[in-house]
Scaffold this motif. Structure first.
Motif, mmCIF file in Angstrom:
data_model
loop_
_atom_site.group_PDB
_atom_site.id
_atom_site.type_symbol
_atom_site.label_atom_id
_atom_site.label_comp_id
_atom_site.label_asym_id
_atom_site.label_seq_id
_atom_site.Cartn_x
_atom_site.Cartn_y
_atom_site.Cartn_z
ATOM 1 N N GLY A 47 0.795 -1.228 0.000
ATOM 2 C CA GLY A 47 0.000 0.000 0.000
ATOM 3 C C GLY A 47 0.819 1.265 0.000
ATOM 4 O O GLY A 47 0.352 2.309 0.464
ATOM 5 N N PHE A 50 -0.861 4.361 -1.457
ATOM 6 C CA PHE A 50 -2.165 4.771 -0.930
ATOM 7 C C PHE A 50 -2.183 6.189 -0.336
ATOM 8 O O PHE A 50 -3.150 6.924 -0.549
ATOM 9 C CB PHE A 50 -2.658 3.772 0.114
ATOM 10 N N ALA A 62 -7.660 -2.111 -5.246
ATOM 11 C CA ALA A 62 -6.240 -2.460 -5.195
ATOM 12 C C ALA A 62 -6.092 -3.975 -5.108
ATOM 13 O O ALA A 62 -6.660 -4.605 -4.207
ATOM 14 C CB ALA A 62 -5.574 -1.797 -3.993
ATOM 15 N N ALA A 77 -4.862 0.900 3.777
ATOM 16 C CA ALA A 77 -6.106 1.411 3.202
ATOM 17 C C ALA A 77 -6.974 2.083 4.258
ATOM 18 O O ALA A 77 -7.732 3.015 3.959
ATOM 19 C CB ALA A 77 -6.872 0.281 2.525
ATOM 20 N N ALA A 80 -5.987 5.713 4.370
ATOM 21 C CA ALA A 80 -5.781 6.402 3.098
ATOM 22 C C ALA A 80 -6.734 7.580 2.953
ATOM 23 O O ALA A 80 -7.829 7.586 3.537
ATOM 24 C CB ALA A 80 -5.975 5.420 1.943
ATOM 25 N N ILE A 84 -10.416 2.898 -0.457
ATOM 26 C CA ILE A 84 -9.620 1.863 -1.115
ATOM 27 C C ILE A 84 -10.109 0.488 -0.668
ATOM 28 O O ILE A 84 -10.218 0.227 0.533
ATOM 29 C CB ILE A 84 -8.123 2.015 -0.806
ATOM 30 N N THR A 85 -10.403 -0.364 -1.642
ATOM 31 C CA THR A 85 -10.755 -1.752 -1.384
ATOM 32 C C THR A 85 -9.597 -2.633 -1.821
ATOM 33 O O THR A 85 -9.151 -2.538 -2.971
ATOM 34 C CB THR A 85 -12.019 -2.151 -2.169
ATOM 35 N N VAL A 86 -9.102 -3.468 -0.920
ATOM 36 C CA VAL A 86 -7.967 -4.345 -1.209
ATOM 37 C C VAL A 86 -8.471 -5.775 -1.376
ATOM 38 O O VAL A 86 -9.165 -6.303 -0.498
ATOM 39 C CB VAL A 86 -6.918 -4.282 -0.084
#
Length: 208
Positions: A47, A50, A62, A77, A80, A84-86
């Motif tokens: 990340g 980010f 991501a 995330a 951030a 943000i979706t990981v």
């Protein structure tokens, strides 16, 4: 970074922040300063990009296949400046519909994916017309002797460094994928103290 062995993920989690402190963080900041709208980041690593996403970004998907790095990316995330979706995923198979993404971000990924042309074909597929590929990549040196040395070292280096191929001509591969390179900054960067500067590029490519 993209798919690696678990041991490489742990090693990169240790080395990456040292690399960022030497200047890679500024490269990542420059990489995403033009990002906007819906973004897919391939090989998100821990990340590191980010914190630098600008307010024009409405959301980032991501993808990171390595479990160690993905856990660190999930933590990054949470703090951030944009949503943000990981997810667990690879560059060669993006979980996004055709023509649905404004920007694809690739940060030190295309040197290590097994099939960069397949990853770029996926980027082209998901990008809207006029969408951008923002890329920061380790590439083959334009110096003849250094380039030949990278060719010789690549088989061993790729086994030791999570699939990294230091002799890839990534800008040419991007053009062959059907993207138009609008800007390209080529520079040398020594990843760690005592290491020789290696060729890197920062650029923007656009889908017609």
């Amino acid at each position: 970074m993209d798919a690696h062995t678990p041991s490489f993920g742990r090693s990169y989690a240790r080395v990456g922040p040292r690399m960022d402190a030497r200047g890679a963080a500024d490269h990542r900041r420059r990489l995403v300063e033009a990002a906007h709208g819906a973004v897919v980041e391939i090989g998100a690593g821990y990340g590191a990009t980010f914190p630098f996403y600008p307010p024009a970004v409405t959301g980032v998907l991501a993808l990171e296949p390595d479990p160690t790095l993905r856990a660190l990316a999930l933590a990054a995330a949470a703090t951030a400046p944009v949503p943000i979706t990981v997810l667990d995923g690879v560059a060669e198979s993006l979980p996004a519909p055709d023509g649905s993404v404004d920007v694809v971000v690739s940060s030190l990924v295309l040197c290590s994916v097994a099939e960069p042309s397949a990853a770029l074909a996926e980027a082209v597929r998901v990008l809207k017309p006029g969408g951008q590929l923002l890329f920061y990549e380790h590439v083959r040196s334009t110096h003849r002797v250094l380039g030949l040395a990278e060719d010789l070292l690549t088989p061993l280096w790729s086994r030791l460094a999570g699939g990294c191929h230091p002799n890839r001509d990534t800008p040419s591969t991007i053009v062959r994928a059907g993207l138009a390179v609008e800007s390209l900054d080529r520079f040398g960067f020594a990843v760690l103290p005592g290491n020789p500067p290696l060729a890197h590029v920062l650029g923007v490519a656009v889908k017609a």
